[in-house]
Design a protein around this motif. Structure first.
Motif, mmCIF file in Angstrom:
data_model
loop_
_atom_site.group_PDB
_atom_site.id
_atom_site.type_symbol
_atom_site.label_atom_id
_atom_site.label_comp_id
_atom_site.label_asym_id
_atom_site.label_seq_id
_atom_site.Cartn_x
_atom_site.Cartn_y
_atom_site.Cartn_z
ATOM 1 N N UNK A 103 0.838 -1.214 0.000
ATOM 2 C CA UNK A 103 0.000 0.000 0.000
ATOM 3 C C UNK A 103 0.867 1.256 0.000
ATOM 4 N N UNK A 104 0.241 2.338 -0.469
ATOM 5 C CA UNK A 104 0.972 3.597 -0.628
ATOM 6 C C UNK A 104 1.386 4.176 0.718
ATOM 7 N N UNK A 105 0.466 4.159 1.658
ATOM 8 C CA UNK A 105 0.788 4.557 3.018
ATOM 9 C C UNK A 105 1.432 5.941 3.155
ATOM 10 N N UNK A 152 2.235 9.405 4.884
ATOM 11 C CA UNK A 152 2.301 9.614 6.335
ATOM 12 C C UNK A 152 1.088 10.419 6.812
ATOM 13 N N UNK A 191 -4.667 5.430 11.155
ATOM 14 C CA UNK A 191 -3.718 4.604 10.396
ATOM 15 C C UNK A 191 -4.277 3.221 10.103
ATOM 16 N N UNK A 236 10.404 3.764 -1.750
ATOM 17 C CA UNK A 236 9.123 3.044 -1.683
ATOM 18 C C UNK A 236 9.242 1.677 -2.352
ATOM 19 N N UNK A 256 7.441 -4.510 2.934
ATOM 20 C CA UNK A 256 6.019 -4.197 3.034
ATOM 21 C C UNK A 256 5.156 -5.269 2.395
ATOM 22 N N UNK A 301 -1.514 -2.304 11.399
ATOM 23 C CA UNK A 301 -0.829 -1.198 12.074
ATOM 24 C C UNK A 301 0.606 -1.135 11.558
ATOM 25 N N UNK A 302 1.286 -0.067 11.917
ATOM 26 C CA UNK A 302 2.697 0.048 11.540
ATOM 27 C C UNK A 302 3.593 -0.885 12.360
ATOM 28 N N UNK A 303 2.998 -1.597 13.314
ATOM 29 C CA UNK A 303 3.795 -2.586 14.031
ATOM 30 C C UNK A 303 3.978 -3.833 13.174
ATOM 31 N N UNK A 320 2.777 -3.837 9.597
ATOM 32 C CA UNK A 320 3.019 -3.406 8.219
ATOM 33 C C UNK A 320 4.288 -2.556 8.269
ATOM 34 N N UNK A 334 6.995 -0.224 7.212
ATOM 35 C CA UNK A 334 7.478 0.819 6.307
ATOM 36 C C UNK A 334 8.947 1.072 6.656
ATOM 37 N N UNK A 335 9.829 1.087 5.660
ATOM 38 C CA UNK A 335 11.251 1.249 5.993
ATOM 39 C C UNK A 335 11.553 2.594 6.643
ATOM 40 N N UNK A 336 12.516 2.574 7.552
ATOM 41 C CA UNK A 336 13.008 3.809 8.164
ATOM 42 C C UNK A 336 14.320 4.181 7.487
ATOM 43 N N UNK A 344 -0.057 5.523 16.935
ATOM 44 C CA UNK A 344 0.415 4.410 17.771
ATOM 45 C C UNK A 344 1.927 4.387 17.921
ATOM 46 N N UNK A 375 14.831 9.448 2.588
ATOM 47 C CA UNK A 375 15.705 9.669 3.745
ATOM 48 C C UNK A 375 17.071 10.262 3.431
#
Ligand code: FES
Ligand code: FES
Lengths: 795, 178
Positions: free
Chosen positions: A210-212, A214, A298, A692, A700, A714-716, A718, A720-722, B63, B161
């Protein structure tokens, strides 16, 4: 890389081609952004949606009495309360261009979506009821008091299962669960396959993600008590379409609806389509008589806003003994989810981008779009291209292995050469014209990528053997992208009495920096300084028509509309100055906002003086019968064809065979998007797209259980890279101007996202050659990599 | 008495809970004292945004994963979606609006994000800026790992990033010397 090393497309261009720092930043850095949820509407009520917990069920009853009695609740609606409004249809998206319809006769079946489900729910997350309350806390409290009784029905999650004759029907008015079918052929594929020296047949899957953005989706609306008009703020990529859809749904004139997409916190396609929430909120503002705000959370964004990418390709490549590909056959299944929201867009993008930069004379492609009990799927950055590039590039790698040719060498042999441009593939493009690549030097892209990637170094490390179970591998992937989708985009330029220039464009920005890049184009076209230009986008009052910022089209279409409007305005300014000065227009030039005689010592006049003639007592009559403030032009740019961008990616990875972990050691991208207006912004777009893509390749995935329950809400879960997961990129570029437009530009917003899945799969497969692993699906999470190694060991 | 911070037009005040659920809190926000009645369950993010009109603090996930809602509470970066307003009694809070108020020149951290093109849509930006501001306020230059660690608490979907990392490096160079 220095930002100023880029060529200027026009000799006279002083702004285009420069990395002008963004004018949008100051406001955003001070916290003065105006995203939908930031706009204070006095006495607004907040909406919260009750969503289906079932993937497929009949609704037996809904009781809202307890919710209505809850503190702070203003209204509660169910399907019955909006039954007088038409169901939602993304009409624009579902229209097949006439050329395409005639030539290919595709089947596109509409599935209007009820604003609130009344009889049946088709996916987990479908809106069933909505609560309006004094604030969101209270609205969410009341949601728990809505009592809905469901009778669950059989659930379809797997698109191939959906196609079987005994599968339950999602939409009873349709004969089966097929929403779209389209096919294209060129040459004589059957004969070519029969004669081939080598054939590879594979099944590759693009997984769902998904696009997600922020900023989640949001919409607010209020009725102006003075005019009765409806003002709507929405984080949409397509404000004009939204305006028209709201007007249609509520039975209003489009002019009675004003849509503003102010600051939008990322879109990536997810905010490019219409959603039922965007129709309900404006309706509620009128019916309740108070402003209404809804902001998605979210969990809703992940489970109930559109998904993307899920496709199955059964692809076959046929090659001769030289490694020239003589034919391709592909059977593509696209999982549409529960509703057909965008018709042909994704299936046809996948179809007509399958050939990529390669010369393949014989083609046989079928695509079917299938309905399942999952959230509807729509375009996401790349829109059908990453999926098809994954299949083609993976098939290329398999063919290279089969023929014993290096993957980059096999690609090089099959590329369309620059001397073949413009190149007709034998298929038809999305607007029904013969598909043509307008310009590009694909071999050069690959040459540069290979040179940067240090293939020899990687091969030497591989020969030396893995150390501590760590295997190095290299992959390549190439893509082309038809950008600058029509039918048109609008630019309107007005000269204010102060001499400032106002540029309004139909395409809003979700971070692409239009205020800067469009002002650069306008400054050059008119001949005024960059900083006298104010750019407005995403406001349906500023331009009555517009399409939107989707499909790598804004710079091409709005940019060229701006360029043309600017040129026309420039002529008008010079003519007005000529009359004012009593000289011949041919003898005048305009630069830096001043019209000057080309003769040394001749007269000159500034834009402010020229435009600042207001009809006040004592003001001289305007020479041309019009006042200066009326110097304006509106242009709708209609592209004559696609501006085809291209790129070559290479990646070197290290795979830990013990943990399944992947480290990207080197990521190379060489891209070509024609002339570049703002190199800094362009690089930012490419970089963001690749991040992405890497997210989709490695982390993802939107996962469903067989019961149709989303497991990554949730982002827990799903992922998404940091910053830690995204490497610095090794970037290079070539510039082949597009002959399709005056500026010679091509779109690049999506390009970066198209190749990472393919290139990383190739690199991981190469690294795991000692195990005989074939990567057929992503994301390449540690557990999947370990599975690949384990199962490859056994076979 | 003049209000100590501007009151937005639409205060989405939770009005209707039991009296026992309400608390009076006093704290400092961007250098100005604030006293307010809040319901126990009111998140700090909603308090700042809806009650004080400080909408620069963005909410992306509610969250605790995206970091967009980060502000400095007593100089420490804190996710405002994971903390209640009532827990912030007596604290000193800084939000993105407090860095360069009005027309004041941007701070070196903000300037670095601008110069390095460390932002596109700008939605994640206030969170990154606040965390980076905290990094520059440490007594010693944080090492690479500490910086990586701090940044990994934030999601950006636009920039990839790279330019954010550049911006953070530039801000740290500016503060501690290269
Ligand atoms: S909104 Fe607080 S961390 Fe995402
Ligand atoms: S700039 Fe858009 S999310 Fe970071």
């Amino acid at each position: 890389m220095s930002h100023d090393s880029h060529p200027h497309p026009h000799g006279d261009g002083s702004w285009i081609g420069r990395s002008v720092p963004r004018v949008e930043d100051d406001r955003l850095l001070r916290g003065n952004g105006r995203y939908v949820d930031d706009i204070a509407l006095p006495a607004a009520v907040e909406a919260a949606f009750l969503r289906s917990p079932h993937a497929h069920a009949r609704i037996d009853s809904v009781d809202v009495s307890a919710a209505l009695a809850a503190p702070g609740v203003v209204a509660v609606w169910t399907g019955d309360d909006v039954a007088d409004l038409p169901a939602m249809l993304n009409k624009e998206e579902l229209r097949t261009p006439p050329g395409l319809a005639e030539l290919l006769d595709p089947v596109v079946r509409m599935t209007p979506m009820p604003l609130l489900a009344a009889d049946k729910v088709l996916y987990v997350g479908q809106p069933v009821a909505v609560v309006f309350a004094e604030n969101r806390y209270l609205a969410e409290d009341a949601l728990e008091l809505v009592d809905v009784r469901y009778s669950p029905l059989a659930v379809l999650v797997d698109p191939e299962r959906s196609l079987t004759p005994d599968a339950p029907l999602l939409h009873e008015e349709l004969p089966d669960n097929t929403a779209v079918t389209v096919a294209a052929r060129a040459g004589d594929p059957d004969t070519a396959f029969a004669r081939a020296h080598a054939v590879v047949s594979e099944r590759f899957e693009a997984h769902r993600y998904v696009a997600s953005p922020i900023e989640t989706r949001a919409i607010s609306a209020q009725v102006d008590p003075y005019s009765g008009r409806l003002t709507v703020w929405s984080g949409t990529q397509t404000p004009h379409r939204l305006r028209d859809a709201i007007a249609h749904t509520l039975g209003l004139e489009p002019a009675a609806v004003h849509v503003i997409a102010a600051d939008v916190g990322g879109g990536f396609g997810q905010k490019g389509i219409l959603y039922v929430e965007e129709l309900i909120v404006p309706h509620a503002a009128r019916r309740i008589g108070r402003p209404v705000l809804w902001r998605e959370d979210r969990n809703e964004n992940l489970t109930a806003s559109s998904h993307a990418r899920e496709q199955i390709h059964r692809i076959e490549l046929a090659a001769d003994s030289e490694g020239l590909i003589i034919a391709v056959r592909d059977r593509i299944t696209v999982n549409f989810g529960a509703y057909n929201m965008t018709g042909l867009v994704v299936p046809y993008n996948s179809l007509c981008h399958l050939l990529g930069p390669y010369r393949i004379p014989n083609v046989d492609i079928d695509v079917v779009g299938v309905l399942t009990n999952t959230t509807f799927a729509t375009p996401y950055r790349g829109a059908g291209r990453p999926e098809t590039v994954f299949a083609m590039e993976r098939a290329m790698d398999r063919l290279a292995a089969e023929l014993g040719i290096e993957p980059e060498e096999l690609r090089a042999r099959n590329l369309v050469g620059p001397d073949a441009m413009p190149y007709a593939t034998g298929l038809v493009d999305r607007s029904g014209r013969p598909q043509t690549y307008d310009s590009g030097d694909y071999p050069e892209l690959l040459r540069r990528a290979v040179a940067k990637a240090d293939v020899q170094g990687v091969r030497a490390r591989q020969r030396a053997g893995a150390r501590d179970g760590k295997h190095v591998g290299i992959g390549f992937a190439m893509y082309i992208e038809a950008t600058g989708l029509g039918p048109f985009e609008t630019a309107r330029i007005d000269i204010a009495p102060s001499g400032r220039v106002r540029l309004a464009i139909g395409a809003p920005s979700q971070g692409q920096g239009h205020r800067t890049s469009m002002a650069q184009i306008a400054a050059d076209a008119i001949g005024v300084p960059f900083d006298v230009i104010d750019v407005v986008g995403g406001d349906t009052e500023a331009t009555p028509f517009g399409v939107g910022t989707i499909a790598s089209r804004a710079l091409v279409n709005a940019g060229n509309a701006t360029h043309r409007a600017g040129r026309l305005v420039r002529e008008k300014i010079v003519e007005a100055a000529a009359r004012r000065l009593g000289v011949d227009a041919d003898g005048l030039g305009l630069s830096d906002g001043v019209v000057t005689s080309k003769e040394p010592g001749g007269p000159s006049i500034g834009l402010a003086e020229l435009a600042g003639r207001a009809p006040l007592p004592g003001t001289p009559e305007p020479v041309d019968g019009r006042y200066g403030t009326e110097i304006s032009e509106t242009v709708h740019f209609r592209p004559p064809g696609f501006a085809v961008s291209a790129g070559a990616h290479a990646a070197v990875v290290e795979v830990d065979a013990h943990t399944g972990g992947i480290e990207i050691l080197h990521y190379v991208v060489v891209h070509d998007a024609g002339n570049i207006v703002n190199p800094m912004i362009a690089e930012g777009q490419v970089t963001g797209g690749i991040a992405q893509g890497i997210g989709g390749a490695l982390y993802e995935e939107m996962v469903y259980g067989p019961d149709g329950q989303p497991r990554t809400g949730t982002y827990m879960d799903y992922l998404v890279p940091t910053s830690s997961e995204i490497p610095d990129l090794d970037m290079d570029e070539t510039f082949t101007p597009s002959p399709m437009n005056d500026l010679g530009v091509k779109g690049l917003g999506e390009g970066g996202a198209i190749a990472p899945q393919a290139v990383l799969a190739g690199a991981v497969e190469d690294a795991l050659r000692p195990f005989g692993v074939v990567v057929r699906r992503g994301p390449l999470s540690p557990s999947r990599v370990r599975d690949l190694i384990r199962t490859a060991d056994r076979t | 008495m003049t209000p100590s911070v501007p009151t937005p037009l639409a205060a989405r005040t939770p009005p209707l809970a039991e009296p026992s659920a309400w608390h009076e809190i006093s704290l400092t926000v961007n250098g100005r004292p604030v006293t307010a009645q809040v319901e126990s369950r009111l998140l700090l993010s909603d308090f700042l945004r809806d009650r004080l009109g400080l909408t620069g603090t963005h909410v992306g996930c509610e969250h605790g994963v995206c970091g967009a809602c980060t502000v400095l509470v007593d100089d420490e970066p804190v996710r405002t979606c994971l903390i209640l307003a009532v827990q912030c009694r007596g604290t000193e809070i800084r939000t993105v609006e407090g860095l360069a108020p009005g027309d004041a020149p941007l701070t070196s951290v903000q300037q670095a994000f601008h110069e390095c093109h460390g932002m596109q849509c700008g939605f994640c930006t206030p969170g990154f800026v606040m965390t980076t501001t905290a990094l520059t306020e440490q007594s010693d230059r944080p090492d690479g790992e500490q910086v990586a660690d701090a940044l990994s608490g934030h999601l950006c979907r636009c920039t990839g990033y790279r330019n954010i990392r550049r911006a953070v490096c530039r801000a740290l160079d500016e503060r501690f010397g290269e």
